[in-house]
Design a protein around this motif. Structure first.
Motif, short mmCIF file in Angstrom:
data_model
loop_
_atom_site.label_atom_id
_atom_site.label_comp_id
_atom_site.label_asym_id
_atom_site.label_seq_id
_atom_site.Cartn_x
_atom_site.Cartn_y
_atom_site.Cartn_z
N GLU A 94 0.82 -1.21 0.00
CA GLU A 94 0.00 0.00 0.00
C GLU A 94 0.85 1.27 0.00
N ASN A 141 -8.52 0.88 -0.32
CA ASN A 141 -9.27 -0.36 -0.10
C ASN A 141 -9.16 -0.81 1.36
N ARG A 142 -7.96 -0.77 1.88
CA ARG A 142 -7.74 -1.24 3.25
C ARG A 142 -8.35 -0.29 4.28
N ARG A 143 -8.21 0.98 4.03
CA ARG A 143 -8.72 1.98 4.99
C ARG A 143 -10.24 1.93 5.07
N LYS A 187 -12.20 -0.56 3.78
CA LYS A 187 -12.72 -1.93 3.75
C LYS A 187 -13.61 -2.19 2.52
#
Length: 227
Positions: free
Chosen positions: A114, A207-209, A211
């Motif tokens: 990331e 995407n990770r932040r 979800k």
């Protein structure tokens, strides 16, 4: 306006991976003959068979070793991991002369994928320098979610950013983006791929932040069809 080349057959090297399979599926549905290239013939043929099951009986999609796939194709798409980019391209180099190579490579550096890390600058620009002027290299499709490509019922809310030094090659990538149900935008010379490659890490971070599986990029303020 520069025209694209006439495309009948597309080889997707790394076609057994998620991104390659997704692009191949979309192009086969659009009527192109698509060859999934891989280092293992049985695996490539198995991947092709699994995609044929999702399409109607007239779809043409097959599996082959990377070099054989590239030899049969009008356009070659390189969709392998960054670590295999140069080796794969050099392995099929004899089949690339006079053709277009669309590179989907993103120089992600695990474990912090990331975080944008572009060792030595643009991976796609470096590839063009290695292959020489006999091959028209295009940078495109790095920021399109494999998750959505695989779902033929999903209208993908993402644009394709295309960088190339060759006008005809760039317009060919626009055509293939549209065939896959996407909007392709000409974003200047291959050197600008330094920016588009780095965007993938940014999207992974989003995407990770938040979800989500598939953040994307949209270009606004330009009329559709302005190519």
């Amino acid at each position: 306006m520069h025209s694209s080349i006439r495309i009948k057959t597309i080889a997707v090297l790394g076609g057994t991976g998620r991104e390659g399979r997704g692009l191949a599926l979309r192009w086969a549905r659009a009527g192109y003959h698509v060859i999934l290239g891989g280092r293992d013939l049985a695996r490539a043929e198995t991947a092709a068979a699994s995609l044929r099951e999702k399409l109607d009986s007239i779809a043409r999609i097959s599996g082959a070793l990377n070099l054989a796939a590239a030899e049969q194709a009008d356009v070659i798409v390189l969709a392998v991991p960054f670590a295999a980019q140069l080796d794969t391209a050099l392995h099929v180099r004899s089949a690339l002369k006079g053709k277009i190579l669309i590179d989907v490579t993103v120089p992600l550096v695990p474990p912090k994928v990331e975080v944008a890390q572009l060792p030595g600058g643009s991976a796609v620009e470096r590839l063009q320098a290695v292959l020489g002027s006999d091959v028209a290299v295009v940078s495109a499709f790095q920021n399109v979610s494999a998750h959505h490509l695989a779902d033929l019922d999903h209208a993908i809310d993402c644009d394709v950013l295309i960088c190339a030094d060759d006008e005809r090659a760039a317009q060919t990538a626009v055509e293939l983006a549209e065939a896959a149900g996407l909007q392709g935008w000409r974003c200047g010379p291959l050197k600008n791929s330094l920016v588009t490659e780095g965007l993938t890490s940014l999207l992974i971070a989003i995407n990770r932040r938040y979800k989500v599986p598939s953040a994307g990029i949209r270009i606004t303020g330009v009329p559709t069809g302005a190519h």
